[in-house]
Scaffold this motif. Structure first.
Motif, PDB file in Angstrom:
ATOM      1  N   ILE A 266      -3.443   3.417   0.448  1.00  0.00           N
ATOM      2  CA  ILE A 266      -4.611   3.004  -0.530  1.00  0.00           C
ATOM      3  C   ILE A 266      -3.596   1.637  -1.431  1.00  0.00           C
ATOM      4  CG2 ILE A 266      -5.370   3.448  -2.912  1.00  0.00           C
ATOM      5  CD1 ILE A 266      -5.521   6.288  -1.910  1.00  0.00           C
TER       6      ILE A 266
ATOM      7  N   VAL B 281      -8.132  13.767   2.504  1.00  0.00           N
ATOM      8  CA  VAL B 281      -7.751  12.902   3.703  1.00  0.00           C
ATOM      9  C   VAL B 281      -6.536  11.959   3.276  1.00  0.00           C
ATOM     10  CG1 VAL B 281      -8.336  10.963   5.445  1.00  0.00           C
ATOM     11  CG2 VAL B 281     -10.046  12.880   4.918  1.00  0.00           C
ATOM     12  N   GLN B 282      -5.389  11.954   3.826  1.00  0.00           N
ATOM     13  CA  GLN B 282      -4.295  10.827   3.427  1.00  0.00           C
ATOM     14  C   GLN B 282      -4.419   9.521   4.100  1.00  0.00           C
ATOM     15  OE1 GLN B 282      -0.547  12.543   4.124  1.00  0.00           O
ATOM     16  NE2 GLN B 282      -0.565  13.670   2.208  1.00  0.00           N
ATOM     17  N   ARG B 283      -4.674   8.360   3.330  1.00  0.00           N
ATOM     18  CA  ARG B 283      -4.646   7.212   4.100  1.00  0.00           C
ATOM     19  C   ARG B 283      -3.894   6.058   3.117  1.00  0.00           C
ATOM     20  NH1 ARG B 283     -10.961   5.616   3.442  1.00  0.00           N
ATOM     21  NH2 ARG B 283     -10.031   3.369   3.796  1.00  0.00           N
TER      22      ARG B 283
ATOM     23  N   THR C  69      -2.013  -0.378  -3.882  1.00  0.00           N
ATOM     24  CA  THR C  69      -1.797  -0.314  -5.111  1.00  0.00           C
ATOM     25  C   THR C  69      -1.165  -1.570  -5.895  1.00  0.00           C
ATOM     26  OG1 THR C  69       0.595   0.340  -4.536  1.00  0.00           O
ATOM     27  CG2 THR C  69      -0.783   2.194  -4.937  1.00  0.00           C
TER      28      THR C  69
ATOM     29  N   GLY D  30      -2.001   7.666  -0.166  1.00  0.00           N
ATOM     30  CA  GLY D  30      -2.332   8.582  -0.729  1.00  0.00           C
ATOM     31  C   GLY D  30      -3.511   9.546  -0.618  1.00  0.00           C
ATOM     32  N   THR D  31      -3.741  10.460  -1.281  1.00  0.00           N
ATOM     33  CA  THR D  31      -4.585  11.501  -0.900  1.00  0.00           C
ATOM     34  C   THR D  31      -6.174  11.189  -1.416  1.00  0.00           C
ATOM     35  OG1 THR D  31      -2.935  13.044  -0.794  1.00  0.00           O
ATOM     36  CG2 THR D  31      -5.194  13.782  -0.583  1.00  0.00           C
ATOM     37  N   LEU D  32      -7.333  11.175  -0.720  1.00  0.00           N
ATOM     38  CA  LEU D  32      -8.528  11.191  -1.371  1.00  0.00           C
ATOM     39  C   LEU D  32      -8.961  12.292  -1.720  1.00  0.00           C
ATOM     40  CD1 LEU D  32     -10.080   8.624   1.134  1.00  0.00           C
ATOM     41  CD2 LEU D  32      -9.017   7.763  -0.969  1.00  0.00           C
ATOM     42  N   SER D  33     -10.032  12.156  -2.459  1.00  0.00           N
ATOM     43  CA  SER D  33     -10.737  13.542  -3.020  1.00  0.00           C
ATOM     44  C   SER D  33     -11.133  14.527  -1.814  1.00  0.00           C
ATOM     45  CB  SER D  33     -12.064  13.222  -3.955  1.00  0.00           C
ATOM     46  OG  SER D  33     -12.930  12.423  -3.149  1.00  0.00           O
ATOM     47  N   SER D  34     -11.441  13.913  -0.591  1.00  0.00           N
ATOM     48  CA  SER D  34     -11.842  14.723   0.393  1.00  0.00           C
ATOM     49  C   SER D  34     -10.622  15.441   1.069  1.00  0.00           C
ATOM     50  CB  SER D  34     -12.595  13.799   1.484  1.00  0.00           C
ATOM     51  OG  SER D  34     -11.678  12.805   1.791  1.00  0.00           O
TER      52      SER D  34
ATOM     53  N   LYS E 287       0.883  -1.132   0.035  1.00  0.00           N
ATOM     54  CA  LYS E 287      -0.034   0.030   0.020  1.00  0.00           C
ATOM     55  C   LYS E 287       0.903   1.069  -0.123  1.00  0.00           C
ATOM     56  CE  LYS E 287      -3.223  -2.587   2.640  1.00  0.00           C
ATOM     57  NZ  LYS E 287      -2.329  -3.777   2.719  1.00  0.00           N
TER      58      LYS E 287
END
Length: 153
Positions: free
Chosen positions: A107, A103-105, A109, A97-101, A94
């Motif tokens: 992800i 928030v970094q969490r 890959t 990554g940064t989500l569209s909101s 993983k």
């Protein structure tokens, strides 16, 4: 430079491990659904305590009764399938990554699977099928003879 190669080796190892776990999980899913289909097609619809057919299974509203060994075999394959899926999710590399909101969490890959990863997945699948087909009955009988009946499903 050394840290980058270690990171790459770790990521490659995790990809190969996830590929093998996925293959083993597929083998268990194939055996589970094959056994479930066989039991729901040929087992009686009412309990037969004299034959040991007292464990109820349900498949799309149809009830059938199976023995302790059959119940343990179904439960064991479904438990191994669940553990393989869980371990595969944990092992997959993983990135943060940064989500569209915003928030970094972490992800997951997925690297493009190489032919070695696909081959390892198929090899794990066929080895898992072979172990379950040739030693599955022995493993289940050993568990049941120890007085353990699994009720996972």
């Amino acid at each position: 430079m050394i840290q980058i190669s270690r990171f790459r080796a770790n990521r490659t190892f995790r990809n190969y491990t996830a590929s093998a776990l996925f293959g083993i999980g597929l083998a268990n899913a194939a055996i589970f659904f094959s056994l479930l289909n066989q039991y729901t097609s040929f087992q009686p619809k009412e309990p037969h305590p004299d034959l040991g057919l007292i464990y109820q299974i349900k498949n799309h509203g149809a009830f059938n009764y199976i023995s302790a060994a059959q119940e343990t075999g179904l439960s064991l394959t479904s438990l191994i399938l669940f553990l393989c899926v869980l371990a595969t999710i944990i092992v997959i590399p993983k990135n943060v990554g940064t989500l569209s909101s915003g928030v970094q969490r972490p992800i997951a890959t997925f690297d493009k699977p190489s032919w070695q990863m696909v081959g390892l997945c198929w090899a794990a699948f066929f080895v898992g099928l072979a172990i379950l087909a040739f030693a599955g009955t022995w493993i289940v009988n050993a568990i049941v003879s120890a007085g353990v009946v699994l009720h996972w499903i």
